[in-house]
Design a protein around this motif. Structure first.
Motif, PDB file in Angstrom:
ATOM      1  N   LEU A 179      12.242  -4.778  -1.954  1.00 36.89           N
ATOM      2  CA  LEU A 179      12.207  -3.961  -2.499  1.00 36.89           C
ATOM      3  C   LEU A 179      12.263  -2.628  -1.580  1.00 36.89           C
ATOM      4  O   LEU A 179      12.560  -1.218  -2.136  1.00 36.89           O
TER       5      LEU A 179
ATOM      6  N   ILE B   3       7.699   9.079  -1.962  1.00 36.02           N
ATOM      7  CA  ILE B   3       6.592   8.689  -2.894  1.00 36.02           C
ATOM      8  C   ILE B   3       6.693   6.542  -3.223  1.00 36.02           C
ATOM      9  O   ILE B   3       5.621   6.244  -3.521  1.00 36.02           O
ATOM     10  N   PHE B   4       8.515   6.490  -3.624  1.00 36.16           N
ATOM     11  CA  PHE B   4       8.328   5.048  -3.894  1.00 36.16           C
ATOM     12  C   PHE B   4       7.902   3.742  -2.775  1.00 36.16           C
ATOM     13  O   PHE B   4       7.118   3.556  -2.312  1.00 36.16           O
TER      14      PHE B   4
ATOM     15  N   ILE C 181       6.217   4.907   0.057  1.00 37.44           N
ATOM     16  CA  ILE C 181       4.232   4.150  -0.550  1.00 37.44           C
ATOM     17  C   ILE C 181       3.807   3.543  -1.196  1.00 37.44           C
ATOM     18  O   ILE C 181       2.738   3.181  -0.907  1.00 37.44           O
ATOM     19  N   ALA C 182       4.106   3.570  -2.733  1.00 36.29           N
ATOM     20  CA  ALA C 182       4.009   2.530  -3.822  1.00 36.29           C
ATOM     21  C   ALA C 182       4.344   1.331  -2.874  1.00 36.29           C
ATOM     22  O   ALA C 182       3.449   0.845  -3.898  1.00 36.29           O
ATOM     23  N   VAL C 183       5.291   1.089  -2.764  1.00 33.39           N
ATOM     24  CA  VAL C 183       6.004  -0.493  -2.211  1.00 33.39           C
ATOM     25  C   VAL C 183       4.881  -0.762  -1.447  1.00 33.39           C
ATOM     26  O   VAL C 183       3.951  -1.843  -1.248  1.00 33.39           O
ATOM     27  N   ARG C 184       4.758   0.270  -0.563  1.00 30.24           N
ATOM     28  CA  ARG C 184       3.438  -0.536   0.538  1.00 30.24           C
ATOM     29  C   ARG C 184       2.264  -0.209   0.073  1.00 30.24           C
ATOM     30  O   ARG C 184       1.421  -1.384   0.291  1.00 30.24           O
ATOM     31  N   ARG C 185       1.689  -0.006  -0.992  1.00 29.89           N
ATOM     32  CA  ARG C 185       0.577   0.077  -1.349  1.00 29.89           C
ATOM     33  C   ARG C 185       0.359  -1.427  -2.156  1.00 29.89           C
ATOM     34  O   ARG C 185      -0.751  -1.343  -2.620  1.00 29.89           O
ATOM     35  N   THR C 186       1.679  -1.639  -3.073  1.00 31.02           N
ATOM     36  CA  THR C 186       1.646  -2.608  -3.622  1.00 31.02           C
ATOM     37  C   THR C 186       1.542  -4.191  -2.522  1.00 31.02           C
ATOM     38  O   THR C 186       1.930  -5.258  -2.972  1.00 31.02           O
ATOM     39  N   GLU C 187       1.802  -4.057  -1.334  1.00 30.65           N
ATOM     40  CA  GLU C 187       2.588  -5.305  -0.200  1.00 30.65           C
ATOM     41  C   GLU C 187       0.581  -5.065   0.095  1.00 30.65           C
ATOM     42  O   GLU C 187       0.245  -6.783   0.818  1.00 30.65           O
ATOM     43  N   GLU C 188       0.461  -3.690   0.856  1.00 29.17           N
ATOM     44  CA  GLU C 188      -1.200  -4.173   1.447  1.00 29.17           C
ATOM     45  C   GLU C 188      -2.348  -5.359   0.859  1.00 29.17           C
ATOM     46  O   GLU C 188      -2.616  -5.244   2.047  1.00 29.17           O
ATOM     47  N   GLU C 189      -2.299  -4.794  -0.284  1.00 25.78           N
ATOM     48  CA  GLU C 189      -3.301  -5.561  -0.458  1.00 25.78           C
ATOM     49  C   GLU C 189      -2.965  -7.045  -0.641  1.00 25.78           C
ATOM     50  O   GLU C 189      -4.008  -7.906  -1.449  1.00 25.78           O
ATOM     51  N   GLU C 190      -2.020  -7.646  -0.662  1.00 28.65           N
ATOM     52  CA  GLU C 190      -1.603  -8.729  -0.491  1.00 28.65           C
ATOM     53  C   GLU C 190      -2.303  -9.873   0.416  1.00 28.65           C
ATOM     54  O   GLU C 190      -2.440 -11.392  -0.152  1.00 28.65           O
TER      55      GLU C 190
ATOM     56  N   ARG D 271      -4.721  -9.428   1.822  1.00 32.48           N
ATOM     57  CA  ARG D 271      -6.226  -9.650   2.153  1.00 32.48           C
ATOM     58  C   ARG D 271      -6.722 -11.176   1.710  1.00 32.48           C
ATOM     59  O   ARG D 271      -6.457 -11.550   0.251  1.00 32.48           O
TER      60      ARG D 271
ATOM     61  N   LEU E 276       0.796  13.919  -2.635  1.00 34.41           N
ATOM     62  CA  LEU E 276       1.686  12.867  -1.329  1.00 34.41           C
ATOM     63  C   LEU E 276       0.205  12.472  -0.911  1.00 34.41           C
ATOM     64  O   LEU E 276      -0.524  11.183  -1.011  1.00 34.41           O
TER      65      LEU E 276
ATOM     66  N   MET F 263      -1.621   9.654  -3.653  1.00 37.38           N
ATOM     67  CA  MET F 263      -0.275   8.043  -3.404  1.00 37.38           C
ATOM     68  C   MET F 263      -1.666   7.814  -2.752  1.00 37.38           C
ATOM     69  O   MET F 263      -1.161   6.575  -1.956  1.00 37.38           O
TER      70      MET F 263
ATOM     71  N   LEU G  44       8.434  -1.965 -10.016  1.00 40.12           N
ATOM     72  CA  LEU G  44       8.949  -0.856  -9.188  1.00 40.12           C
ATOM     73  C   LEU G  44      10.553  -0.870  -9.374  1.00 40.12           C
ATOM     74  O   LEU G  44      10.726  -0.085  -9.275  1.00 40.12           O
ATOM     75  N   LYS G  45      10.972  -1.697  -9.770  1.00 38.08           N
ATOM     76  CA  LYS G  45      12.339  -2.034 -10.393  1.00 38.08           C
ATOM     77  C   LYS G  45      12.819  -1.175 -11.333  1.00 38.08           C
ATOM     78  O   LYS G  45      13.743  -0.393 -11.215  1.00 38.08           O
TER      79      LYS G  45
ATOM     80  N   LEU H 281       4.508   5.853 -10.725  1.00 32.62           N
ATOM     81  CA  LEU H 281       4.354   4.742  -9.570  1.00 32.62           C
ATOM     82  C   LEU H 281       2.537   4.840  -9.789  1.00 32.62           C
ATOM     83  O   LEU H 281       2.131   3.710  -9.173  1.00 32.62           O
TER      84      LEU H 281
ATOM     85  N   VAL I  61       1.136   1.014  -8.868  1.00 33.71           N
ATOM     86  CA  VAL I  61      -0.167   1.110  -8.184  1.00 33.71           C
ATOM     87  C   VAL I  61      -1.162   0.273  -9.313  1.00 33.71           C
ATOM     88  O   VAL I  61      -1.799   0.006  -8.507  1.00 33.71           O
TER      89      VAL I  61
ATOM     90  N   TYR J  54      -0.898  -3.206 -10.378  1.00 32.89           N
ATOM     91  CA  TYR J  54      -0.935  -3.787  -9.492  1.00 32.89           C
ATOM     92  C   TYR J  54      -2.219  -4.370  -8.842  1.00 32.89           C
ATOM     93  O   TYR J  54      -2.583  -5.408  -8.382  1.00 32.89           O
TER      94      TYR J  54
ATOM     95  N   LYS K  91      -2.730  -7.814  -9.089  1.00 34.90           N
ATOM     96  CA  LYS K  91      -2.498  -8.689  -8.087  1.00 34.90           C
ATOM     97  C   LYS K  91      -0.839  -9.574  -8.760  1.00 34.90           C
ATOM     98  O   LYS K  91      -0.769 -10.093  -7.800  1.00 34.90           O
TER      99      LYS K  91
END
Lengths: 80, 235, 129
Positions: A25, A66-67, A69-78, A80, B221, B224, C32-33, C106, C110, C113, C117
Motif C-alpha cells: 500500500l 493524508i493517504f 496517515i490513513a495507511v498507518r492508521r489501518t496498520e498499527e491497530e493490527e 494489538r 491533518l 487524521m 484504500l486502493k 479516507l 479508517v 477499519y 478490522k
C-alpha cells in the motif's frame, strides 16, 4: 521538449497502472504521488502555472500525506 | 468474476465515450464568455492574474460555495474521526533531534512563504488555495516533529470562521456599494495594474481564502493523525 | 490531429488516467486502493479539463507584460495571445475539493477499519441482502 513531455506522460501512465496493481500500500500511495507530480508538470506545459502549483502542493503533497496517515492508521491497530 | 466483467464493461463504455468526444477536444479560439473575461479582465479588475480574477471576482460566488464544500468535507471527516475531549494520546516514538530542531527553525519561514503566495495571488501564479496548502504543510512539519502535540482547535476554528465570515461580509459590502454581490469596482480604489495594492477587493478575499483553507487543512491533518483509537467513541 | 503534439499527449494521458483510476476503483477490493483509484481518476479529469482550454502557441493568462495588451494606452488584453483561463479557474477549485472529498473517504475507511478490522470491501456487505 516534446520528448520530455512524452517521457513524463509515460511516467504518469506507468505509475498509475503500477499504483493500482501494486501489493504494497505504501508504494501504491507514493506512486499515486508520482502521478500527481507528472500531471503537475503537464499543467505547467499547458500554460496553467496556477493549476500546476495547486496540484503540486495539494495533489502531490497533502493528499499523499493524508493517504500515508490513513495507511498507518489501518496498520498499527493490527498489531494489538 | 461477474464484478470484474461489469467493471471492465463500464471502463470500455467510458473509453468509447471519450473516442466519440475526441474531435471536440481541440479548440482554436476562445469562447464568447472567456473572451470577455480575458479582454476586459484588466479594465474591470486590474488583477494581472486572470485566473485569480475569475476565481475570486467573476465566479466569486462559486468559490464561496466551493469553500463551503471544503469546510463540510473537513468537518465531516472530523465528525467521523472524532477526537475525544480530554483524551491523552498514547506516547509515540519520539522523532529524531534533527527533525525537531529543523521543524522549529523552518515553521515560521514556511508560514511566511504561504502568506507571500496568497498576498501576491493577483499578480503571480498562486493564491489562497496554494498558500493555504503551504501553511498546512508547515503545520504538518510541527505534527511530525512532535507527534503528541495537539493543535489548538479553538484558535484554528476562530480563524476559520472569521475568514469565512469576512468573505461573506466583503460580498455584502459590494452589494451595498454597487448593488451586486461581491462587486469589485466602486468598493475600493482599483489602483494601478501590476502593483501589490491593486485589484480592489481581490487580494482581500484571497487572503481570507488562504487563512480559511490553511486552517481547514491543518485541522484535517490533525484529525487524521489524532483520531480516537479503535473506534470506541461511537459504540 | 498530430499524434506527437503536447495537446494529443495530454489528452491521451488524461483519458488513460481516468480509465485506469476507474478500473482500479471498480475492480480492486482493498478500500484504500479504491480511494486511490478515485484520486488518480480525479487527476485525469483535471488534466483533461485544462487541456480543453489550451490552445497551442499561446501563453499563460497572467498579464505581466505590456506586449500582451492590445495597444499600449488601454488595458484591453489581446485575446489571441493567451490560453483559456476559465477551465484553469474551474480546475483550481476542483483540486481543492478533490482533496477534501478524498480525506472524507479516507476518514470513512479508517472508521470502517476500526469497527470491522478489515480493509476488504467484501466484509462490508451488509447492504447486499
Amino acid at each position: 521538449m516534446i520528448f520530455i513531455d512524452l517521457v513524463v506522460c509515460l511516467l504518469a501512465i506507468v505509475s498509475a497502472v503500477w499504483a493500482i496493481i501494486a501489493r504494497n500500500l505504501v508504494s501504491a500511495v507514493v506512486l499515486a504521488g508520482v502521478v500527481s507530480l507528472a500531471v503537475s508538470y503537464l499543467f505547467l506545459r499547458l500554460a496553467a502555472p496556477d493549476v500546476a502549483m495547486t496540484e503540486a502542493a495539494i495533489g502531490a503533497g497533502l493528499s499523499t500525506v493524508i493517504f500515508l496517515i490513513a495507511v498507518r492508521r489501518t496498520e498499527e491497530e493490527e498489531k494489538r | 468474476m461477474i464484478k470484474q466483467l461489469v467493471g471492465l464493461l463500464a471502463v470500455l463504455a467510458v473509453a468509447a465515450l471519450f473516442v466519440a468526444l475526441l474531435p471536440l477536444m481541440a479548440p482554436t479560439e476562445l469562447g464568447p464568455v472567456t473572451r470577455h473575461y480575458v479582454e476586459q479582465g484588466l479594465v474591470e479588475n486590474r488583477g494581472a492574474n486572470l485566473v485569480t480574477s475569475i476565481v475570486v471576482n467573476y465566479r466569486g460566488f462559486d468559490t464561496l460555495g466551493e469553500v463551503t464544500v471544503l469546510f463540510l468535507s473537513v468537518s465531516g471527516a472530523g465528525f467521523v474521526l472524532r477526537r475525544r475531549e480530554g483524551l491523552v494520546p498514547e506516547p509515540q516514538r519520539r522523532s529524531s533531534e534533527l527533525v525537531q530542531t529543523a521543524s522549529r527553525v523552518l515553521f515560521a519561514p514556511i508560514v511566511l512563504f504561504g502568506a507571500y503566495i496568497f498576498v501576491h495571488g493577483h499578480l503571480t501564479p498562486g493564491g489562497g488555495f496554494q498558500g493555504g496548502a503551504v501553511i498546512a504543510s508547515a503545520v504538518l512539519l510541527l505534527l511530525l516533529a512532535d507527534r503528541d502535540r495537539l493543535l489548538p482547535h479553538g484558535f484554528l476554528s476562530v480563524i476559520e470562521s472569521f475568514s469565512g465570515f469576512g468573505y461573506v461580509v466583503t460580498g455584502f459590502v459590494g452589494l451595498a456599494a454597487t448593488g451586486s454581490f461581491l462587486a469589485n469596482r466602486g468598493v475600493i480604489d482599483l489602483g494601478t495594474w501590476n502593483r501589490l495594492f491593486s485589484a480592489g477587493v481581490i487580494p482581500v478575499i484571497y487572503v481570507l481564502i488562504g487563512l480559511k483553507v490553511g486552517s481547514e487543512l491543518a485541522t484535517l491533518l490533525d484529525t487524521m493523525m489524532h483520531a480516537d483509537q479503535a473506534g470506541e467513541g461511537h459504540r | 490531429m498530430n499524434l506527437l503534439s503536447l495537446h494529443a499527449l495530454a489528452v491521451g494521458t488524461a483519458i488513460v488516467l481516468i480509465l485506469v483510476g476507474l478500473a482500479g476503483a471498480l475492480v480492486r477490493r482493498n478500500l484504500l486502493k479504491i480511494v486511490l483509484g478515485f484520486s488518480i481518476a480525479d487527476s485525469g479529469v483535471n488534466l483533461l479539463i485544462v487541456t480543453l482550454g489550451h490552445i497551442p502557441g499561446r501563453t499563460a493568462p497572467i498579464i505581466d507584460d505590456p506586449k500582451l495588451l492590445k495597444d499600449a494606452g488601454s488595458l484591453v488584453v489581446d485575446a489571441s495571445k493567451v490560453v483559456d483561463p476559465l477551465p484553469q479557474a474551474l480546475v483550481l477549485t476542483a483540486i481543492v475539493i478533490g482533496v477534501g472529498v478524498t480525506a472524507l473517504m479516507l476518514a470513512f475507511v479508517v472508521r470502517l477499519y476500526a469497527q470491522g478490522k478489515s480493509l476488504d470491501i467484501r466484509d462490508f456487505g451488509r447492504l447486499k441482502w
